[in-house]
Design a protein around this motif. Structure first.
Motif, short mmCIF file in Angstrom:
data_model
loop_
_atom_site.label_atom_id
_atom_site.label_comp_id
_atom_site.label_asym_id
_atom_site.label_seq_id
_atom_site.Cartn_x
_atom_site.Cartn_y
_atom_site.Cartn_z
N GLY A 349 0.68 -1.41 -0.02
CA GLY A 349 0.15 -0.09 -0.14
C GLY A 349 0.93 1.21 0.08
N ILE A 405 -5.98 5.00 -2.69
CA ILE A 405 -4.89 4.17 -2.09
C ILE A 405 -4.57 4.72 -0.59
N TRP A 408 -7.40 3.39 1.67
CA TRP A 408 -8.15 2.13 1.34
C TRP A 408 -8.49 1.43 2.45
#
Length: 475
Positions: A349, A405, A408
């Motif tokens: 991530g 992101i 997320w």
């Protein structure tokens, strides 16, 4: 016959050589910065220049090669006269009416603000010298631009009641490398004189919109982050106002502004599909919106630059360094380290977040560079459209993914919604998500085919119109 060919040698003396055509003589009234700069540029172009001055022997330094005479003598010597004096000094021109009869007077004057006089300067000049042909033009050129700036391709405006006079001035301006646009009769002089007084007319909407969004999200995040922590948790984290809040506001405003840059094009496409023609004008608000898309994109790029700079200084901030040192000391005291995420979820991530941010910023800069006239002018229409449209929407997609992101794993956490309000990055994802969804609909083959036909000139015929056409044919 000996077969020899006799030829006569002809010697060309300087007197026998063809004399070079003498260059046109132009007159300039006014020996200030504008008059001197204009004269210097005219001399460099090949014209001869004479200045008209009320004090010919004490008017200061003039461009080398120029003459200086009295107003009357200078006016008689040239057929085209540039008026580079302020309107309040026009009175002397009325006394020169006999010398200026039939001459072309180019009025370059501007005012300090709009509406200061009841009539345009050029109209006032025409009234003072009724037998001269007054042309308003070249007033958007500054002394600095004439001295140093490149004039090639720079657009200037002309207006006047005499077509011959305007043609003479247009030919001179073209020889200087300028692009000339005729605005009609002398009644348009007021409009031309107001052009230099405009302050970034196409930048007002983007700048006001950007400042409004920045102010809204700054106070929104100030309440959610700083005031909430002080009221609910008793923590004073006001130091975050200077850097942390700014580094949240800048990317939010940048992403919204970028999406607003592409939203009007999407709306225009759907409007053309609904109407079934490309020949009907868009509403005025949509026209104005589409005309300032370049400025919207450049403002978005500026906020993206601020976000990148603020991100680079994060590691050297006192709060960050203190937090890292305290964490290391705590781990040393406890004799243990924070375990690495072997599932690689956090690592994936974080790395994806940074990768998308860097790639999006690179494409941002590429779009900004192609907006420069020197760069965009070197591209073909297809290349320019590909960069600004295809790569533009790709940039919007990457930057939107960068925001998704970032949050997320936070969307479903109750702690994310402080005082039941969503984070700022969630709000900023609404507009770009809508733009990308609408753009995706336009890319569907059936929709794209219909839109392409409309833009190629096809028009949808209404049933009532078709019957009328049939009846008219039968008659």
């Amino acid at each position: 016959m000996s077969g020899e060919v006799k030829t006569e040698s002809v010697s060309l003396s300087p007197l026998g050589a063809a004399a070079a055509p003498e260059q046109e003589l132009l007159c300039i009234f006014g020996t200030g910065d504008l008059g001197r700069s204009l004269g210097q540029r005219l001399l460099q172009t090949g014209y001869r220049v004479v200045y008209g001055s009320r004090r010919p022997h004490s008017c200061g330094p003039l461009p080398q090669g120029a003459q200086v005479l009295s107003h009357a003598a200078a006016a008689q010597s040239a057929s085209l006269v540039f008026i580079c004096v302020h309107r309040e000094h026009y009175d002397f021109l009325e006394t020169l009416a006999p010398q200026l009869k039939g001459k072309v007077l180019v009025d370059l004057s501007n005012n300090l603000k709009k509406g200061i006089y009841p009539e345009a300067n050029a109209a006032y000049l025409q009234r003072l010298v009724p037998r001269a042909d007054v042309v308003k033009g070249l007033n958007t050129l500054s002394a600095w631009a004439l001295q140093n700036g490149p004039l090639a391709g720079k657009q200037v405006f002309l207006c006047g009641d005499s077509a011959e006079a305007k043609q003479a001035v247009a030919e001179l301006a073209t020889r200087l490398g300028l692009s000339v646009l005729d605005r009609g009769s002398l009644s348009a002089a007021r409009e031309l004189e107001d052009f230099p007084l405009q302050l970034f007319p196409q930048w007002r909407l983007p700048l006001c919109l950007a400042m409004g969004l920045a102010a809204f999200f700054f106070f929104y995040l100030l309440i959610r982050d700083v005031i909430y922590a002080y009221v609910e948790q008793g923590k004073d984290i006001s130091y975050r106002i200077t850097v942390t809040l700014g580094n949240k506001v800048f990317p939010i405003v940048s992403l919204i502004m970028l999406s607003l840059c592409y939203l009007p094009g999407v709306l225009a496409s759907f409007l053309q599909l609904y109407r079934g023609t490309k020949y009907r004008r868009f509403p005025d608000w949509l026209d104005r919106w589409m005309l300032c898309r370049k400025q919207l994109g450049l403002v978005a790029l500026g906020f993206a630059f601020l976000h990148a700079i603020y991100t680079f200084i994060i590691p050297i901030r006192y709060a960050v360094r203190h937090k890292l040192i305290s964490r290391v000391v705590d781990e040393m005291k406890k004799n243990k380290t924070t375990p690495f995420d072997f599932d690689n979820t956090e690592a994936w991530g974080t790395d994806s977040f940074y990768m998308l941010g860097i790639l999006g910023f690179f494409l941002y800069v590429l779009l900004g560079l192609t907006s420069l006239p020197s760069v965009g002018g070197s591209l073909s229409w297809r290349e320019f459209t590909f960069i600004q449209s295809k790569l533009g929407h790709l940039t919007l997609f990457i930057c939107t993914a960068h925001g998704y992101i970032y949050g997320w794993n936070k969307f479903l956490r109750p702690s994310t919604y402080k005082w039941w309000t969503p984070p700022g990055y969630m709000l900023c994802l609404v507009v770009p998500s809508v733009v990308l969804l609408l753009k995706l609909l336009l890319l569907l083959p059936c929709v794209d085919r219909s839109l392409t036909r409309i833009r190629q000139g096809w028009e949808r015929t209404e049933p009532g119109e078709e019957k009328c056409e049939i009846k008219a044919t039968n008659l």
